[in-house]
Design an enzyme around this catalytic site. Structure first.
Site, PDB file in Angstrom:
ATOM      1  N   GLU A 263       0.849  -1.195   0.000  1.00 46.27           N
ATOM      2  CA  GLU A 263       0.000   0.000   0.000  1.00 46.27           C
ATOM      3  C   GLU A 263       0.878   1.235   0.000  1.00 46.27           C
ATOM      4  OE1 GLU A 263      -3.139   0.613   2.850  1.00 46.27           O
ATOM      5  OE2 GLU A 263      -3.509  -1.540   3.051  1.00 46.27           O
ATOM      6  N   GLU A 317     -13.673   5.579  -2.039  1.00 45.17           N
ATOM      7  CA  GLU A 317     -14.635   4.707  -1.349  1.00 45.17           C
ATOM      8  C   GLU A 317     -15.455   5.528  -0.360  1.00 45.17           C
ATOM      9  OE1 GLU A 317     -12.760   0.767  -0.231  1.00 45.17           O
ATOM     10  OE2 GLU A 317     -10.983   1.864  -0.937  1.00 45.17           O
ATOM     11  N   LYS A 320     -15.975   4.645   3.701  1.00 44.29           N
ATOM     12  CA  LYS A 320     -14.877   4.495   4.651  1.00 44.29           C
ATOM     13  C   LYS A 320     -15.037   5.531   5.758  1.00 44.29           C
ATOM     14  CE  LYS A 320     -10.949   2.916   3.753  1.00 44.29           C
ATOM     15  NZ  LYS A 320      -9.523   2.712   3.411  1.00 44.29           N
ATOM     16  N   GLU A 326      -9.531   9.539   3.840  1.00 40.84           N
ATOM     17  CA  GLU A 326      -9.793   8.099   3.728  1.00 40.84           C
ATOM     18  C   GLU A 326     -10.715   7.771   2.558  1.00 40.84           C
ATOM     19  OE1 GLU A 326      -8.747   5.240   5.455  1.00 40.84           O
ATOM     20  OE2 GLU A 326      -7.165   6.638   6.037  1.00 40.84           O
TER      21      GLU A 326
END
Length: 471
Positions: A263, A317, A320, A326
């Site tokens: 990541e 997303e 999240k 985030e």
């Protein structure tokens, strides 16, 4: 300055390695209610030339969609299943492998299994189950003749106890004997690699007063940081972080284990206190990282080991939790449009007009909030101006940097000069920010100043002061 930069690196806390250039892959997270169906996602991946993805589970719909696609996948056994997977009889791991791996492979090319994710910071304290679970999953793979599938576990940089300088990187003492040595021994015996999650954004955002944005975005070409421990020179925070991990591994005699960065990324949007979160900076970080990875070579400490990374993440997303960042790490919006335009493959990188450093879409924003005339801009022309809502402290800090270390031409805003009036902090900062922006060829990330500036598409004009469009 070098000491301060390294001291803060970790206090905040693809593929298998190959010869030649490294590989760029992407994390496919799905904590959202507006994402395209997996079959559409696979088509998007193929269209973009992305042939490796990493999941955070082993979802059957996704694995089915990936079958015979040419896209390989890393699947995950989530933290909440570690205690069951670590059971001594191995029955849970056997059933899990049979259901989630053997049923799909090789039609779905499963390359590796991430057993847990950043387990050492799991609030449910699952560290004790990690290595036993890895061993049980491996035994089940062997039983099904699937031992070619690698097993590892993504480790957060917070596993390091020391990172200054990178050559002195060490793991936290409480982790070394209990889990790091057993895990690295397992990786060595199974010819696997250590998965590491590395985010220069976190270090920069929390310490922007001591860490250069250029250093965080792979742009510190003429401002390298030297490691006093071994004399190696670093031009990016990412490489310094990775070398601290290598040093920590070497410190316990596991310097032969490869590393894959599972990541890394940079958010295109964040909260007010998330300094550096912007579309321009995300484009600069990921674009320059991709160029760095694909053009070959390793870190200063391991120059011959190619870099292999999984970008975080494929999509924004919307479900999240946590800060705004985030929900804004995606390369793509849910409608499959790019958040910013950067080359994702070597072919795209070599294409005429490919500019990974300046690859972001121009962000159309309002004119400056301070009083001043505006005129229609030429198509494609942009300027950088102060964000009047950023506050005097941020504006002054940005102004000081632009007129000092940044090398902006601030002579016109000196008393008695053409752009001194109006004598306001916002007007002076706007002129200085734009001078810096234009001198740096309007590069991605050069109009931010810790959130104190933004790009506009209309000509800013304060009194009789004309803002330059280039140097």
């Amino acid at each position: 300055m070098a000491i301060l930069i390294f001291a803060f690196l970790f206090l905040l806390s693809f593929s298998s390695p190959s010869e030649g250039g490294g590989s760029v892959a992407v994390n496919y997270g799905r904590i959202a209610n507006d994402l395209p169906q997996p079959a559409q996602v696979v088509e998007l991946l193929k269209a973009q030339g992305i042939n490796k993805v990493k999941l955070f589970d082993a979802d059957s719909t996704v694995l089915t969609a990936l079958a015979n696609s040419g896209v390989s996948v890393v699947v995950a056994l989530p933290n909440e299943l570690l205690s069951s997977a670590a059971a001594t009889d191995g029955s849970f791991s056997e059933k899990w492998v049979q259901t989630n791996i053997a049923q799909y492979h090789p039609s779905t090319q499963i390359e590796a299994i991430a057993v847990g994710n950043e387990v050492f910071v799991d609030p449910n304290n699952t560290t004790q189950f990690l290595v036993p679970a890895m061993n049980n999953v491996y035994k089940s793979l062997v039983k099904h003749n699937l031992s070619s599938i690698k097993i590892s576990s993504p480790v957060a940089l917070s596993a390091l106890n020391s990172s200054y300088p990178p050559s002195a990187g060490v793991f936290k003492p409480e982790l070394i004997e209990t889990v790091m040595k057993p895990m690295l021994e397992f990786l060595r015996k199974t010819s696997s690699y250590l998965m590491v999650n590395a985010y220069p954004f976190f270090a920069y955002s929390a310490n922007s007063d001591v860490i250069s944005l250029d250093y965080a975005l792979f742009r510190a070409v003429n401002a390298n940081v030297t490691d006093p421990g071994n004399g190696l020179s670093y031009s990016s925070l990412f490489e310094a972080q990775l070398d601290a991990v290598y040093a920590a591994m070497s410190n316990i005699q596991y310097n032969d284990i490869p590393v894959v960065v599972t990541e890394t990324g940079w958010p295109s949007k964040g909260d007010e206190n998330e300094i550096g979160a912007s579309t321009d900076n995300a484009a600069a970080y990921n674009g320059n990282l991709i160029k760095r990875v694909l053009t070959g070579g390793g870190t200063p400490l391991r120059p011959n080991e190619p870099l292999n990374v999984y970008l975080f993440a494929l999509f924004n997303e919307n479900q999240k939790t946590g800060p705004t960042s985030e929900r804004n790490y995606g390369l793509f919006y849910p409608n499959k449009e790019k958040v910013y335009n950067i080359p994702l493959t070597m072919e795209a990188l070599k294409a005429p007009g490919s500019t990974p450093n300046n690859g972001s879409k121009v962000q159309v924003t309002s004119p400056p909030t301070a009083s001043g005339e505006v005129t229609t801009a030429a198509v494609g022309q942009t300027w950088c101006v102060a964000n009047g809502e950023a506050g005097a402290e941020k504006l002054q800090a940005g102004l000081d940097y632009a007129c000092g270390e940044g090398g902006a031409d601030c002579r016109p805003i000196q008393k008695g000069s053409t752009c001194y009036n109006p004598n306001t902090l916002e007007a002076h900062a706007s002129y200085a920010f734009n001078s810096y922006y234009q001198k740096n060829t309007r590069g991605a990330g050069t109009c931010n100043f810790g959130g104190a500036a933004h790009v506009v598409t209309q000509t800013p004009k304060f009194g009789n002061c004309e803002f330059p469009t280039g140097y």
